[in-house]
Scaffold this active site. Structure first.
Site, short mmCIF file in Angstrom:
data_model
loop_
_atom_site.label_atom_id
_atom_site.label_comp_id
_atom_site.label_asym_id
_atom_site.label_seq_id
_atom_site.Cartn_x
_atom_site.Cartn_y
_atom_site.Cartn_z
N GLY A 31 0.84 -1.18 0.00
CA GLY A 31 0.00 0.00 0.00
C GLY A 31 0.88 1.22 0.00
N LEU A 468 35.22 3.52 -32.86
CA LEU A 468 34.47 4.75 -33.07
C LEU A 468 34.36 5.08 -34.56
CD1 LEU A 468 36.16 6.88 -30.28
CD2 LEU A 468 33.77 6.13 -30.30
N SER A 541 29.52 -0.93 -33.79
CA SER A 541 29.05 -1.90 -32.77
C SER A 541 29.44 -1.48 -31.36
CB SER A 541 29.54 -3.32 -33.10
OG SER A 541 30.89 -3.35 -33.49
#
Lengths: 633, 299
Positions: A31, A468, A541
């Site tokens: 609750g 990169l 990737s």
């Protein structure tokens, strides 16, 4: 427990026999924050006299220091266990409490209310038979109440006690109680609860908690404790089909091979025939072994060791079942997933999936829609964030034996684990197997990969260049292919930019699309390898997870990861396509290295530093590697 | 055809024990010789029957255990035919760290927490069973059954892995480990009832006997050997006592009791008015002390 004051042996044995007959009820209290959950449990422990004197002393002392109940004992302090919780006055993690009455033993999971800790609430709910949903009569249904009710239902809890708390603050007025009860049943009408017992209480003063209160003469139901004692416990599904997930193979010597596990459904007798789910073979139960002697029959819940009459290939992850009612065996299915991790669920990314006894690699092939856990409404979704629920199709790398969760909570559940951090990132409840799973069969091809490669006089291998943008991947890949070609090798280059013009034209650069991009090129690489070719993949990737997925798609030694290690500063300086300039000017979103992450390889076979190096020299290094490892024989 | 609550708890524990054996490369069972360890070991004997448990026992010996405990330990492993590893922190021996010279907190840290970490590291254990129960103490009530430890053996109570159903996440990176608590859901009453039902052997210190004791801050400490420093005002008296919980003798208080049989002990446990950890001097400092110790790698 206080009824026992003498130490006569007869009394003890009487007491023990009485204890033997007791059942255990595992229940959850949940609750909204501040509605008084911890106070309620503290009150239950206090009123059933389960506090020891020294615990009371600590409680009284702590109440003065941290308490929020003035001079009274703050029962909440009894159940908030962690330092941070006591200091902040909130519950972070689920706490387990134990108490017993003349009739029953209880294991209470006290769940935290904050949305941030939904995973801990789900932890408590997953093993509960019943949930007490507590709310403050003055506030009625709040977001947290709704969320918890939905998660309780999601996890298959059927019995609910709706404890309407703080009645003392509204003068124990009936109408307020009725209004909230009505709201609750309205909101949860699709949740599949089989019983909802609403009780007006005051946890702080104990009204209707253990004994019925004089203040609520209009209320005719049981007190909370009476309701807990009377609640119907979801019987272990003894009447259901026999299920025995094989957990562990026990070998005590060369002659003994026992299958150890806990019966997850139904019952079994010695001599009966069972089906091995994954292979479809059958055998008879030769023996049911326990240290206390062989059993002639075993039923749901018992931890046993089964010896089969025949020597079959059965190991951990498989399941024994009744031949008439076998479980599903499939590698594709629909499930509800609740997501726990701060990093979102990404379709097509591979995760480790664990069922109660099996571990496989799995991915979400299709996220159909999400469910807002706070409002119980459907919405379209491309990923799931922490604490979101989604309806998904999943595919696993190998066959799985399971049942729909609504038929068997043990054999229908699974968790998802991040393959790098090993964190438990999600939990799932299986709805059903997808038909395509059994309809699409592998076509057996007679000319094999080895035969195709032999004709070309070479050994297929995948060289996976990662790095990169602008690091030099494509230049080196190109140079390497020329070299191999000159040596009479059959090759193909799969270049990131080129593939995005065709096969992956529909994909963008979000994390989800990047994952799908790599999945596709992995599949293409597999086909190229099957064709016997030497495949050179040149893709940024950026994620470890997907590179690992690619690696695991090939046989050992068939996949070589080559990290083109060029520092970002150098890539920015080179900027051959002018992309960094635009990315740094915020013109390109999700650009790797600038606004999207690049995860460096930790165990690449080859690492090439490109600073002041001629690409032809670097490609020669790769060529030499292939030669030295015997790939070019 | 319904399992009694003890049968349910037993099956749950056996399932946990087997899961570890099936998924870890090098598990170990922490064996502290107490009643909970005795129950845990009994369950392990059941879980892998007819085979022996596929892991050794490890006892972290502080050198201050009751002599009866050590004798019982050696007898038990002989009877069951199990492998026992015993580790004592060499630094503690070298620097002569005792509960008297260095205080109970520092002593516990060196001789228990640090010693445990040394033993786990030296053998490269990736999972370690402990007999702790959730009803013992506040921070234990919050701990998972499969409780993750980082490379330094630390516990992060704010970042526990969710633990759904009986589907345990057993995956870890090299150097990390999992502490596993098969008795998490047992209460002290359950333990005693089970010992009674299964007739599990336990150390004689749990049964009342005339034993030499001195008074220390209102607690009865047994004079187990001549290392206990006696002060002028101390008078050693023979009293009928027993122990509800066992540890290092200078840190474990006895209770006055005439319970000499298992039945008596169970009867006494069911009517007692103090919790069992009260006899442990190391917990008394502040209520968060257990949590603090666990973060450092204590069991």
């Amino acid at each position: 427990m206080g009824e026992l004051e003498t130490t006569h042996d007869s009394k003890i044995s009487e007491f023990l026999i009485e204890q033997e007959d007791k059942s255990i009820l595992r229940f959850l209290t949940c609750g909204s924050v501040d509605d008084g959950k911890s106070t309620l449990i503290g009150r239950l422990l206090y009123d059933t006299q389960l506090l020891y004197e020294d615990q009371l002393a600590t409680l009284t002392r702590d109440s003065k220091i941290y308490g929020t109940a003035g001079d009274d004992i703050d029962f909440a302090l009894l159940v908030d266990g962690l330092e941070a919780e006591r200091e902040q006055g909130i519950t972070i993690d689920v706490a387990y409490r134990f108490f017993s009455t003349q009739k029953r033993k209880f294991i209470v999971a006290d769940a935290p209310g904050h949305e941030e800790y939904t995973r801990n609430m789900a932890t408590g709910a997953s093993t509960a038979d019943l949930a007490i949903v507590l709310l403050d009569v003055r506030h009625g249904l709040r977001t947290q109440t709704k969320r918890h009710s939905y998660i309780a239902s999601l996890l298959g809890i059927k019995n609910i006690i709706l404890a309407v708390n703080k009645l003392d603050l509204v003068g124990f007025e009936e109408s307020q109680f009725r209004r909230i009860t009505e709201d609750f049943s309205q909101y949860t009408r699709e949740f599949g609860f089989s019983s909802v017992q609403a009780i007006p209480i005051s946890a702080r003063y104990g009204d209707n908690v253990v004994t019925l209160s004089d203040q609520t003469t209009w209320y005719e139901g049981p007190s909370l404790l009476q309701a807990l004692e009377a609640a119907h416990i979801v019987e272990a599904p003894v009447a259901a089909a026999f299920r025995f997930p094989v957990q562990y193979v026990c070998r005590s010597n060369a002659d003994f091979r026992g299958l150890a596990g806990q019966v997850a459904g139904g019952k079994i007798r010695r001599g009966e025939t069972v089906l091995v789910a994954k292979s479809g073979e059958t055998s008879r139960i030769k023996d049911i072994v326990t240290k206390d002697g062989s059993l002639s029959e075993a039923f749901c819940g018992q931890a046993i060791t089964i010896v089969l009459a025949d020597e079959l290939d059965v190991s951990r992850g498989d399941m024994l079942s009744s031949p008439e009612e076998p479980p599903c065996v499939a590698d594709q299915f629909q499930a509800k997933i609740i997501w726990f991790d701060s990093a979102p669920l990404i379709p097509n990314r591979s995760y480790t999936m664990k069922t109660e006894n099996d571990t496989v690699t799995a991915s979400i092939t299709h996220l159909k829609y999400g469910i807002d856990i706070n409002t119980y409404t459907r919405r379209p979704a491309r990923s799931l964030a922490r604490n979101e629920v989604g309806i998904c199709n999943l595919a696993t790398q190998s066959m799985l034996a399971f049942d729909p969760y609504k038929e068997n909570r043990s054999t229908g559940n699974f968790i998802l684990i991040d393959r790098h951090s090993n964190a438990t990132v999600g939990a799932g409840m299986i709805d059903f197997a997808l038909r395509r799973s059994s309809n699409v069969k592998w076509q057996l091809l007679e000319v094999t990969k080895v035969a195709r490669a032999r004709l070309m006089g070479q050994q297929p291998v995948v060289m996976w260049f990662t790095g990169l943008s602008g690091s030099g991947k494509s230049t080196i890949a190109n140079s390497l292919e020329k070299l191999l070609h000159a040596h009479g090798r059959h090759t193909i280059v799969l270049d990131g930019d080129n593939i995005r013009h065709g096969l992956c034209r529909d994909l963008g650069f979000t994390d989800g699309d990047r994952v799908e991009n790599i999945r596709r090129v992995t599949e293409v690489s597999k086909l190229m390898s099957e064709a016997g070719l030497i495949t050179i993949v040149s893709f940024i990737s950026p994620f470890r997870s997907e590179r690992q997925f690619a690696r695991e798609s090939f046989d050992a030694g068939e996949f070589i990861e080559i990290y083109i290690d060029t520092p970002i500063e150098e890539c920015i300086r080179r900027d051959p396509k002018g992309l960094y300039k635009r990315a740094l000017a915020d013109e390109i979103p999700n650009f790797t290295g600038v606004s999207s992450v690049y995860e460096e390889p930790l165990d690449a076979e080859i690492r090439l530093s490109t600073k002041d190096q001629n690409p032809d020299v670097l490609s020669r290094q790769v060529f030499d590697y292939l030669q030295s490892k015997g790939y070019l024989k | 055809m319904k399992l009694t609550h003890l049968e349910q708890l037993e099956a749950e524990a056996i399932h946990i024990l087997r899961e570890v054996a099936a998924t870890f490369t090098k598990p170990v069972m922490l064996y502290s010789i107490g009643k909970d360890s005795s129950v845990m070991l009994h369950l392990a004997m059941k879980a892998f029957y007819p085979a022996k448990p596929p892991f050794p026992l490890l006892h972290v010996d502080t050198t201050w255990k009751f002599r009866e405990m050590i004798a019982f330990r050696d007898q038990t492993v002989r009877d069951l035919g199990l492998e026992l590893l015993v580790h004592t922190n060499p630094r503690g021996l070298e620097e002569d760290i005792t509960p008297y010279t260095h205080g109970s907190n520092f002593y516990t840290h060196v001789m228990k927490t640090e010693a445990l970490r040394q033993a786990l590291d030296a053998h490269g254990f990736d999972a370690a069973f402990g007999g702790a129960r959730r009803d013992e103490e506040k921070s234990r009530a919050k701990e998972r059954i499969f409780s993750f430890r980082n490379q330094k053996h630390g516990w992060d109570p704010k970042a526990q892995r969710p633990e759904m159903w009986k589907t345990y996440n057993t995956r870890i990176a090299p150097g990390e480990s999992i502490r596993v608590f098969p008795l998490s859901n047992w209460t002290e009453t359950d333990i005693w009832q089970y010992i009674l039902k299964e007739r599990i052997p336990i150390v004689s210190l749990y049964f009342a006997k005339m034993r030499p004791v001195v008074d220390r801050e209102g607690m009865m400490i047994m004079v187990d050997d001549d290392r206990l420093p006696l002060r002028l005002e101390d008078s050693v008296t023979e009293r009928l006592i027993r122990f509800r919980t066992l540890g290092c003798y200078p840190l474990t208080a006895a209770i006055a009791s005439d319970a000499t049989t298992l039945e008596d002990v169970v009867a006494e446990t069911l009517t007692t008015k103090t919790s069992e950890r009260q006899g442990r001097l190391i917990d008394a400092d502040e209520s968060a002390s257990m949590e603090k110790k666990k973060k450092e790698g204590y069991f």
